[in-house]
Structure formats: C-alpha cells, structure tokens
Design a protein around this motif. Structure first.
Motif, PDB file in Angstrom:
ATOM      1  N   ASN A  47       0.824  -1.212   0.000  1.00 38.95           N
ATOM      2  CA  ASN A  47       0.000   0.000   0.000  1.00 38.95           C
ATOM      3  C   ASN A  47       0.863   1.269   0.000  1.00 38.95           C
ATOM      4  O   ASN A  47       0.647   2.204   0.775  1.00 38.95           O
ATOM      5  N   LEU A  48       1.854   1.287  -0.902  1.00 36.90           N
ATOM      6  CA  LEU A  48       2.732   2.440  -1.045  1.00 36.90           C
ATOM      7  C   LEU A  48       2.279   3.286  -2.229  1.00 36.90           C
ATOM      8  O   LEU A  48       1.966   2.750  -3.299  1.00 36.90           O
ATOM      9  N   SER A  49       2.263   4.576  -2.053  1.00 33.32           N
ATOM     10  CA  SER A  49       1.854   5.492  -3.119  1.00 33.32           C
ATOM     11  C   SER A  49       3.085   6.030  -3.833  1.00 33.32           C
ATOM     12  O   SER A  49       4.036   6.505  -3.188  1.00 33.32           O
ATOM     13  N   LEU A  50       3.094   5.964  -5.163  1.00 33.90           N
ATOM     14  CA  LEU A  50       4.251   6.385  -5.939  1.00 33.90           C
ATOM     15  C   LEU A  50       4.530   7.873  -5.828  1.00 33.90           C
ATOM     16  O   LEU A  50       5.661   8.314  -6.053  1.00 33.90           O
ATOM     17  N   ASP A  51       3.516   8.668  -5.489  1.00 33.96           N
ATOM     18  CA  ASP A  51       3.747  10.110  -5.416  1.00 33.96           C
ATOM     19  C   ASP A  51       4.218  10.570  -4.032  1.00 33.96           C
ATOM     20  O   ASP A  51       4.474  11.756  -3.825  1.00 33.96           O
ATOM     21  N   LYS A  52       4.350   9.638  -3.092  1.00 37.82           N
ATOM     22  CA  LYS A  52       4.841  10.008  -1.763  1.00 37.82           C
ATOM     23  C   LYS A  52       6.329  10.322  -1.819  1.00 37.82           C
ATOM     24  O   LYS A  52       7.091   9.714  -2.575  1.00 37.82           O
ATOM     25  N   LEU A  53       6.748  11.280  -1.004  1.00 37.32           N
ATOM     26  CA  LEU A  53       8.171  11.596  -0.906  1.00 37.32           C
ATOM     27  C   LEU A  53       8.869  10.544  -0.056  1.00 37.32           C
ATOM     28  O   LEU A  53       8.313  10.068   0.942  1.00 37.32           O
ATOM     29  N   PHE A  54      10.086  10.200  -0.449  1.00 37.43           N
ATOM     30  CA  PHE A  54      10.825   9.183   0.288  1.00 37.43           C
ATOM     31  C   PHE A  54      10.969   9.568   1.757  1.00 37.43           C
ATOM     32  O   PHE A  54      10.842   8.718   2.642  1.00 37.43           O
ATOM     33  N   GLY A  55      11.214  10.849   2.006  1.00 40.29           N
ATOM     34  CA  GLY A  55      11.409  11.294   3.383  1.00 40.29           C
ATOM     35  C   GLY A  55      10.184  11.158   4.257  1.00 40.29           C
ATOM     36  O   GLY A  55      10.290  11.203   5.484  1.00 40.29           O
ATOM     37  N   SER A  56       9.007  10.978   3.656  1.00 40.49           N
ATOM     38  CA  SER A  56       7.778  10.840   4.443  1.00 40.49           C
ATOM     39  C   SER A  56       7.490   9.397   4.835  1.00 40.49           C
ATOM     40  O   SER A  56       6.557   9.135   5.602  1.00 40.49           O
ATOM     41  N   LEU A  57       8.272   8.461   4.327  1.00 36.35           N
ATOM     42  CA  LEU A  57       8.038   7.048   4.622  1.00 36.35           C
ATOM     43  C   LEU A  57       8.525   6.692   6.022  1.00 36.35           C
ATOM     44  O   LEU A  57       9.529   7.223   6.508  1.00 36.35           O
ATOM     45  N   SER A  58       7.831   5.775   6.660  1.00 35.48           N
ATOM     46  CA  SER A  58       8.276   5.259   7.950  1.00 35.48           C
ATOM     47  C   SER A  58       9.446   4.302   7.741  1.00 35.48           C
ATOM     48  O   SER A  58       9.785   3.946   6.606  1.00 35.48           O
ATOM     49  N   ARG A  59      10.063   3.851   8.831  1.00 32.57           N
ATOM     50  CA  ARG A  59      11.181   2.895   8.730  1.00 32.57           C
ATOM     51  C   ARG A  59      10.743   1.637   7.986  1.00 32.57           C
ATOM     52  O   ARG A  59      11.428   1.161   7.082  1.00 32.57           O
ATOM     53  N   GLY A  60       9.591   1.108   8.384  1.00 32.07           N
ATOM     54  CA  GLY A  60       9.108  -0.106   7.739  1.00 32.07           C
ATOM     55  C   GLY A  60       8.779   0.100   6.281  1.00 32.07           C
ATOM     56  O   GLY A  60       9.067  -0.766   5.444  1.00 32.07           O
ATOM     57  N   GLN A  61       8.189   1.251   5.941  1.00 27.63           N
ATOM     58  CA  GLN A  61       7.845   1.531   4.543  1.00 27.63           C
ATOM     59  C   GLN A  61       9.087   1.676   3.675  1.00 27.63           C
ATOM     60  O   GLN A  61       9.081   1.277   2.504  1.00 27.63           O
ATOM     61  N   LYS A  62      10.145   2.239   4.229  1.00 29.57           N
ATOM     62  CA  LYS A  62      11.388   2.365   3.467  1.00 29.57           C
ATOM     63  C   LYS A  62      11.953   0.979   3.125  1.00 29.57           C
ATOM     64  O   LYS A  62      12.396   0.742   1.990  1.00 29.57           O
ATOM     65  N   ILE A  63      11.918   0.070   4.094  1.00 31.83           N
ATOM     66  CA  ILE A  63      12.392  -1.287   3.836  1.00 31.83           C
ATOM     67  C   ILE A  63      11.488  -1.963   2.806  1.00 31.83           C
ATOM     68  O   ILE A  63      11.958  -2.663   1.888  1.00 31.83           O
ATOM     69  N   GLN A  64      10.195  -1.761   2.920  1.00 27.96           N
ATOM     70  CA  GLN A  64       9.261  -2.324   1.945  1.00 27.96           C
ATOM     71  C   GLN A  64       9.562  -1.815   0.542  1.00 27.96           C
ATOM     72  O   GLN A  64       9.550  -2.583  -0.430  1.00 27.96           O
ATOM     73  N   PHE A  65       9.817  -0.519   0.429  1.00 28.33           N
ATOM     74  CA  PHE A  65      10.114   0.083  -0.866  1.00 28.33           C
ATOM     75  C   PHE A  65      11.399  -0.485  -1.449  1.00 28.33           C
ATOM     76  O   PHE A  65      11.445  -0.887  -2.628  1.00 28.33           O
ATOM     77  N   PHE A  66      12.453  -0.553  -0.640  1.00 25.64           N
ATOM     78  CA  PHE A  66      13.722  -1.081  -1.135  1.00 25.64           C
ATOM     79  C   PHE A  66      13.600  -2.561  -1.499  1.00 25.64           C
ATOM     80  O   PHE A  66      14.239  -3.029  -2.446  1.00 25.64           O
ATOM     81  N   PHE A  67      12.780  -3.293  -0.759  1.00 28.37           N
ATOM     82  CA  PHE A  67      12.598  -4.702  -1.111  1.00 28.37           C
ATOM     83  C   PHE A  67      11.858  -4.827  -2.434  1.00 28.37           C
ATOM     84  O   PHE A  67      12.184  -5.697  -3.251  1.00 28.37           O
ATOM     85  N   ALA A  68      10.861  -3.966  -2.660  1.00 29.63           N
ATOM     86  CA  ALA A  68      10.141  -3.989  -3.939  1.00 29.63           C
ATOM     87  C   ALA A  68      11.095  -3.716  -5.097  1.00 29.63           C
ATOM     88  O   ALA A  68      11.031  -4.373  -6.146  1.00 29.63           O
ATOM     89  N   LEU A  69      12.006  -2.756  -4.922  1.00 27.27           N
ATOM     90  CA  LEU A  69      13.012  -2.466  -5.945  1.00 27.27           C
ATOM     91  C   LEU A  69      13.903  -3.683  -6.185  1.00 27.27           C
ATOM     92  O   LEU A  69      14.171  -4.060  -7.337  1.00 27.27           O
TER      93      LEU A  69
END
Length: 289
Positions: free
Chosen positions: A123-145
């Motif tokens: 449930n990550l939005s592509l228009d969100k700024l990286f700096g607004s992500l929580s710790r867990g969301q950042k890991i989720q994003f990097f794992f998706a990449l």
C-alpha cells in the motif's frame, strides 16, 4: 566447485577503532540457498554484509561474490546483488516514482509486474516523498526495488525486524520463491524463529569467525534437546554444557546440548531442535541453576 558458491569469503580480517571484528573469517554461501546469519549484537553481522556488498574494504583476506572479487568494480555483479539495510537511503525530497525511474535505468532485468505487486501489497503510493516514509515503509520500498530487479544474491541486514507480521510474510514468501528460482539469500537477523521454515543453512558468528555453519537439517544431529520436569528442577544434575532454551507451559524447562554430550535417561523433547534454540544456546545464559 567454487562456482557452487554465491559468496566465498576467505581469511577476512576487519578492525574498527582498534577492535578486531573479524580474525580470519571464512564463509561460503551456496547458490540457490537461504542462509541465516546469526550472532550476538556486536558480533559483526552488519559489517560482514557490508563487506560482501563491497561497501567497505577488508583489512586483509578475499571475498568473491558471484564469481567476482569485491575489491574490483564490476557493474554486472552489482546489478545482480541486492543489499537492503536501514543504513541505505535515498533523497528525502524525491518521490518514489522518481527514484524508481532512476533505478530502472540501471537494471537490465527489471520486472515491473513484480514491483507493482509489492507496491500494491505494501500500500505504497508512488507520489509520496521518500522522506515521508516510515522505517518499515522504506524497507518495503527497497525490497520492492530489489525483487523487481531479480537479483542472483540477496543481502538482507535485519530487514524483517522493522516489518509488521503481514509484510514479513510477504517478504519471506517471495524469498522462498527466489531461492527456488536459483537465487541465494543471506539474511542477518536476531529474530531466529521466523526463519526456521524458510532457511536451508545457518551460520553463527562467534568470536570474530564462523563458530557454527551447517544445514538446518544438521541441527537435529549436532544437538540434543531434553526436558527437565518442574518437580525435578531442584534435584536433576544439569550438565555444565547444557543451556536452557525454552520454558514450557507445564513448567518444565527444555535444554540444548551437543549431541555427543547428551545425558542418558532424560526426557527427550520430541519437538526437535530449531534455529531459535540454537540462537538462545549461543547467546543466552549459561545455565538456569
């Protein structure tokens, strides 16, 4: 055969601030295997992953990753290696979409369907700024990449500790599929219980080297597990080399011991030896006496 290994570290020495972290460490990660890297806090798990990823130099020794020495720049090796840790970051003011576009340009094996699946699952939005992500969301994003780049080697540094239960399941389930595909995984974690049904190999860092390295199946033959009933805890002579690993519902205590030191005439714990048992064995108190 050396080609059987995604990671081959030989006689690695690394020192920080006068403290020697590794003193001739040797480690091999087989291709197509899920290896769990365990150790006490400060044992050097994160440092070892950074050395393998080529983000830090060794003092001495050699590390080959996917057949290439990490001391030398190899674009192909980097494209085939995914390193995920809380220490990596991105421009806080950039949107996820912008970061993704830059990442795609350097990944020849990019699979947009995999990326989109994880973006929707997390449930990550592509228009969100990286700096607004929580710790867990950042890991989720990097794992998706990482997953969408279809790497041959995953280096995961404590990533599951900041994920909720649902996200951990999705990550570990995808990793299991990647191992079946032939990719290798080296996961550093202190949450040993969650890996038992996924991992093939276990490596434990002790005293600057690999104190234990074997398949998960071998744990059943290397160690014995027995229970001491609550009514016997004050009278039963517990061997000095045994370690308490589990307090049971009936009040009994389960102990782990090397198989060759297993005492006779004890109540065997039929549940078998787990990765968590071994983790507690090496990091927990010496005895319950």
């Amino acid at each position: 055969m050396e080609n059987d290994f995604s990671v081959n570290a030989r006689e690695v020495v690394k020192t920080y601030g006068g403290r020697r972290i590794f003193n001739g460490l040797n480690l091999k990660v087989r291709r197509g295997q899920f290896t769990v890297l365990l150790g006490k806090n400060g044992a050097g798990k994160s440092t070892l992953l950074r050395l393998i990823a080529g983000l830090e130099p060794t003092d001495s020794g050699e590390i080959d990753v996917l057949g290439s020495n990490v001391e030398f720049e190899d674009v192909g090796r980097r494209q085939k290696t995914a390193f995920i840790s809380e220490t990596i970051s991105a421009d806080a003011g950039s949107s996820i979409e912008r970061i993704v576009k830059a990442y795609i340009s350097i990944q020849p094996n990019w699979d947009g369907e995999i990326f989109n699946k994880f973006i929707q699952t997390f449930n990550l939005s592509l228009d969100k700024l990286f700096g607004s992500l929580s710790r867990g969301q950042k890991i989720q994003f990097f794992f998706a990449l990482a997953a969408a780049s279809k790497p041959d080697l995953y280096l995961l540094d404590e990533v599951t500790s900041v994920l909720d239960a649902s996200a951990r399941f999705e990550v570990l389930n995808h990793i299991r599929g990647e191992v079946a595909r032939g990719a290798s995984v080296l996961l550093a974690t202190n949450i040993a219980a969650e890996t038992h049904n996924f991992a093939n190999e276990i490596t434990f860092l002790i005293g600057g080297s690999t104190g234990l390295s074997c398949s998960v199946d071998e744990l059943q033959t290397r160690f014995g597990k027995f229970r001491v009933p609550v009514e016997s805890t004050s009278t039963f002579k517990i061997p000095d080399s045994a370690r308490p690993v589990q307090l049971n519902r009936d009040g009994s205590i389960s102990y782990l011991i090397s198989s060759e030191a297993m005492p006779r005439d004890v109540l065997l714990d039929q549940r078998g030896v787990t990765i968590e048992d071994v983790f507690i064995y090496f990091t927990g108190p010496e005895s319950a006496k």
